[in-house]
Design an enzyme around this catalytic site. Structure first.
Site, short mmCIF file in Angstrom:
data_model
loop_
_atom_site.label_atom_id
_atom_site.label_comp_id
_atom_site.label_asym_id
_atom_site.label_seq_id
_atom_site.Cartn_x
_atom_site.Cartn_y
_atom_site.Cartn_z
CD GLU A 58 -1.84 -2.38 1.30
OE1 GLU A 58 -2.71 -3.24 1.08
OE2 GLU A 58 -0.69 -2.68 1.73
CG HIS A 111 -9.30 -7.83 8.02
ND1 HIS A 111 -8.39 -8.28 8.95
CD2 HIS A 111 -8.72 -7.99 6.81
CE1 HIS A 111 -7.32 -8.73 8.32
NE2 HIS A 111 -7.49 -8.55 7.02
#
Length: 338
Positions: free
Chosen positions: A60, A129
């Site tokens: 990322e 998550h």
């Protein structure tokens, strides 16, 4: 008008913007061959090719940094980060580079990029998550942060975000992808939204309920239930977290005299705290009761479904807060509030 899902509205808008402007391109993990973890980019690789739909490594920080560089040189990247939880790996790029380059360069260089990312709990994905960490980004000058709640708003705000010359964090909630709503048959007819402008999605006179993203849906659900009891609730959908439309919030509370704020993130230091402060500063003399907040439990979200649901804010918890607030104003009897 056509009835489409939130996911389809996003996909159709991405396609329309890519057709409109050849500088718009997509980057992200598994968005090409696999067509995205949530199928938002379905069919786009086949139509536009690898040059404009770019699969990235699982890195990322690296691909967000590459997108910043591309934006500085005149392109308009739309980055998909698989979940907002993973955006933390690119925090330095987003906060110290994307948000600050325009100011540090004295306006000589802008960063017209969009970061699309879903968040939220309720899917049994575990604590790491299932987070709503939009506060981290809403706190940062130089970023714009939007959180549309309907397919039409998603399309309008994505258009506006792609065309904006500033970096925009575009928040989606996993629970919204399959929700449906009306959009024009021709997606190009959707007007770009005004980033920084909230919407009064249901007018009312007795109480203001403020929400965004999934909780804007829950707020409308609660308002409809209250209407059956003769209570008129006004619903304000924030839509934009930064810039924040303080004027619409304050005007609404001045009309109704009380407010409840609903959010999916944690209560402490949350978006709701900023809204409450805004109401206190702008509508204190109009308040008939303290501002109440409804948010997620202050725990890492459990995996077990019953515990997960217990930790998340719900229509029932919001309804209880609204009734308690109305009871404090004297507009609702103790018996009715129960």
């Amino acid at each position: 008008m056509a009835t489409v899902t939130y996911r389809q509205a996003l996909r159709d808008t991405l396609r329309a913007e890519m057709l409109r402007d050849e500088n718009v391109f997509l980057m992200g993990e598994e968005i090409g061959v696999f067509e995205g973890s949530y199928k938002i980019t379905e069919g786009l690789l086949k139509e536009f090719g690898e040059r404009r739909v770019r699969d990235t490594p699982i890195a990322e920080e690296g691909f967000v940094g590459a997108a910043i560089g591309a934006a500085m040189l005149g392109l308009r990247p739309v980055v998909e980060i698989m979940t907002i939880n993973f955006s933390l790996l690119a925090l330095d790029q987003i906060v110290n580079h994307a948000a600050k380059i325009y100011g540090m360069f004295g306006g000589q260089c802008s960063v017209p990029m969009v970061i699309r990312t879903p968040g939220g709990g309720g899917q049994q994905l575990g604590a790491t998550h299932s987070q709503n960490v939009e506060l981290y980004y809403s706190f940062v000058p130089g970023l714009k942060v939007v959180a549309p709640s309907t397919p039409l708003e998603a399309s309008a705000m994505l258009k506006a975000a792609i065309r904006d010359d500033d970096p925009v964090l575009f928040l989606e909630n996993l629970a919204l992808y399959n929700t449906k709503g009306e959009v024009p048959d021709d997606i190009t007819e959707v007007e770009p939204a005004v980033i920084g402008k909230a919407a009064v999605t249901r007018p009312g006179t007795d109480i203001t309920i403020v929400g965004y993203s999934r909780m804007a849906h829950v707020a409308l659900e609660v308002a409809e239930k209250l209407a059956e009891e003769g209570i008129s609730a006004e619903v304000v959908d924030l839509r934009s977290l930064r810039p924040l439309d303080r004027e619409t919030i304050v005007e609404s509370v001045r009309r109704t005299g009380c407010a409840v704020i609903a959010e999916d993130d944690w209560l402490t230091y949350g978006i709701g705290a900023e809204i409450a402060a805004t109401i206190q500063e702008g509508a204190f003399d109009w308040l008939d009761a303290p501002v109440r907040r409804v948010a997620m439990a202050e725990v890492p979200l459990p995996y077990a479904k019953p515990l997960e649901l217990a930790a998340l804010p719900s229509a029932d918890s919001l309804l209880t807060a609204v009734r308690d607030t109305l009871r404090a104003t004297g507009r609702l009897s103790l018996e009715t509030a129960r």
